[in-house]
Write a protein that holds these residues in place. Structure first.
Motif, short mmCIF file in Angstrom:
data_model
loop_
_atom_site.label_atom_id
_atom_site.label_comp_id
_atom_site.label_asym_id
_atom_site.label_seq_id
_atom_site.Cartn_x
_atom_site.Cartn_y
_atom_site.Cartn_z
N UNK A 45 -4.93 -22.52 -1.40
CA UNK A 45 -4.55 -21.29 -2.10
C UNK A 45 -5.66 -20.86 -3.04
N UNK A 56 -8.58 -19.41 -1.12
CA UNK A 56 -8.23 -18.08 -0.67
C UNK A 56 -8.39 -17.08 -1.82
N UNK A 78 -3.31 -0.97 -3.91
CA UNK A 78 -2.01 -1.14 -3.29
C UNK A 78 -2.12 -0.96 -1.77
N UNK A 81 -3.53 -4.06 -0.25
CA UNK A 81 -2.52 -5.12 -0.25
C UNK A 81 -1.57 -4.97 0.92
N UNK A 82 -1.12 -3.74 1.15
CA UNK A 82 -0.17 -3.48 2.23
C UNK A 82 -0.78 -3.85 3.56
N UNK A 123 -3.25 -5.84 4.16
CA UNK A 123 -3.47 -7.28 4.21
C UNK A 123 -2.19 -8.01 4.59
N UNK A 124 -1.09 -7.60 3.98
CA UNK A 124 0.20 -8.23 4.26
C UNK A 124 0.58 -8.05 5.73
N UNK A 125 0.41 -6.84 6.24
CA UNK A 125 0.78 -6.58 7.64
C UNK A 125 -0.11 -7.37 8.61
N UNK A 182 -1.46 -10.33 7.94
CA UNK A 182 -0.98 -11.72 7.87
C UNK A 182 0.26 -11.87 8.75
N UNK A 225 0.99 -15.34 2.68
CA UNK A 225 1.97 -14.26 2.76
C UNK A 225 2.79 -14.17 1.48
N UNK A 226 3.15 -15.33 0.93
CA UNK A 226 3.95 -15.32 -0.30
C UNK A 226 3.17 -14.66 -1.44
N UNK A 227 1.89 -14.98 -1.52
CA UNK A 227 1.05 -14.33 -2.55
C UNK A 227 1.01 -12.84 -2.30
N UNK A 228 0.84 -12.48 -1.04
CA UNK A 228 0.71 -11.08 -0.68
C UNK A 228 1.99 -10.29 -0.97
N UNK A 229 3.13 -10.95 -0.71
CA UNK A 229 4.42 -10.29 -0.98
C UNK A 229 4.53 -9.93 -2.45
N UNK A 242 2.27 -9.01 -4.34
CA UNK A 242 1.47 -7.80 -4.62
C UNK A 242 2.19 -6.52 -4.22
N UNK A 243 2.97 -6.59 -3.14
CA UNK A 243 3.51 -5.32 -2.61
C UNK A 243 4.97 -5.07 -2.95
N UNK A 291 8.35 -4.39 -5.01
CA UNK A 291 8.58 -3.71 -6.28
C UNK A 291 9.69 -4.37 -7.08
N UNK A 336 11.36 -9.40 2.39
CA UNK A 336 10.11 -9.54 3.15
C UNK A 336 9.91 -10.99 3.60
N UNK A 353 6.45 1.72 5.05
CA UNK A 353 5.74 1.23 6.23
C UNK A 353 5.67 -0.29 6.36
N UNK A 354 6.58 -0.99 5.68
CA UNK A 354 6.54 -2.45 5.78
C UNK A 354 7.52 -3.00 6.81
#
Lengths: 230, 230
Positions: free
Chosen positions: A100, A103, A113, A116-117, A119-121, A123, B155-159, B161-162, B164, B172, B207-208
């Protein structure tokens, strides 16, 4: 962890349900007890067994409540077939904290933002690919196991053609499955060492078996170079 | 066979030992009892459990003694990791009698003693190759599982970020592991349908997430086409 230990753990339905719950999210004793409809006392005893085995660990939240989560990453494979019973436990070791961190350094976190979106998609797409690969590998192993059993069937027929007596049959069958010392062969076939040895010598002379020395012990096996030498 | 059923069976040490013995060779009750140092009554009860599950079968020899052998060909995989607990049982179906026949027809049996020897050594070589391939596949699966866990960490880190709010986080996370209906999400997260739905709508707008219809049910999942669209 020992595979037998994991099988002992997984042999209980409620323990399997607890692991299932914890793989979804960390849980408190009361949650687990509620979800499973099993008294907290029994849940606590299962949890302490799982904890002792190193499969789960417990932490304390801000309200000082204990919750449990899965602490290990293991993969167990058991195959049962007419000619083999194997179980293997693989420890998926990796240093989560280190990964972690590395990374975080590499990426410095996605800046905006939108990044981030995206990147998440990405992953999530990669996770999907991994699941497909896992399924493919499982299918390949299934085919290998089928081929293995089929091949052993053929070997048994073939042994009948070449063996000169029942002891030779048994010896060749044992050595097909695994190389072995004469002592192990004596034990498995429950035959006197002199019988085992004289038959091994005969088979060796005819080019079917040979031995190698490992840890100063003589291991017998089916000849590896036999095909080329003929 | 159900994987849970096999785990129940394998959860007992003596049953594991019996399977091990039978994978080596067919055995009589008295043999098993002698080898394991367990009374015949207990052995018989284990054997009948194994027989009911279809894992073993019994035959009668010329002296009318019953002996048991493994009747099934299965492969069980269990993985326990911080984000997943899966078990899969593969039935290695193949018609052994048919395969042996087709082999006999193809080959008409090796004609001479020399051909037989050569054939046997070739089969044995092939068995060895299969074992190596099995080991390689197991290593690949190990790596995939490690990568999967690592990716879930990211992914958990990324979540974070996005998302709300905490509900979005949970949604997610759930959908990363598996596509799910709103009802399943309500159950897993123990939240009211109205909360789940309004958050799903919000995530879909950004768009998620998206849904597909399967068996006239709405399944929610992480957007697949998201990366390309951005």
């Amino acid at each position: 962890m020992d595979p037998a230990k994991l099988l002992d753990i997984l042999g209980n339905e409620n323990r399997r349900k607890i692991i299932q719950l914890l793989a979804n999210r960390p849980c408190y004793v009361s949650e687990i007890s509620g979800r499973l409809g099993v008294g907290p006392k029994a849940i606590i005893s299962h949890l302490s067994l799982l904890e002792q085995a190193g499969l789960i660990e417990c932490s304390v939240d801000e309200q000082r409540r204990k919750y449990f989560n899965i602490a290990n990453n293991v993969r167990l494979e058991v195959s049962v077939s007419p000619y083999s019973y194997t179980m293997a436990l693989q420890d998926i070791n990796f240093d989560r904290e280190k990964k972690r961190e590395s990374y975080a350094v590499e990426n410095n976190g996605p800046a905006t933002r939108d990044e981030s979106s995206c990147f998440f998609l990405k992953l999530s797409e990669r996770l999907r690919e991994l699941r497909i690969k896992q399924e493919e590998l499982a299918q390949m192993q299934k085919q290998l196991q089928a081929e293995y059993t089929e091949l052993m069937d053929k070997c048994l027929d073939s042994i009948e053609d070449i063996a000169r007596n029942p002891v030779e049959c048994e010896l060749l069958f044992e050595l097909l499955k695994n190389e072995a010392t004469a002592a192990v062969l004596c034990y498995n076939l429950r035959l006197h060492p002199s019988i085992i040895n004289s038959n091994l010598m005969d088979l060796a002379e005819r080019g079917f078996v040979e031995y190698t020395i490992k840890n100063s012990q003589q291991y017998w096996k089916i000849c590896e170079t036999g095909v080329e030498n003929k």
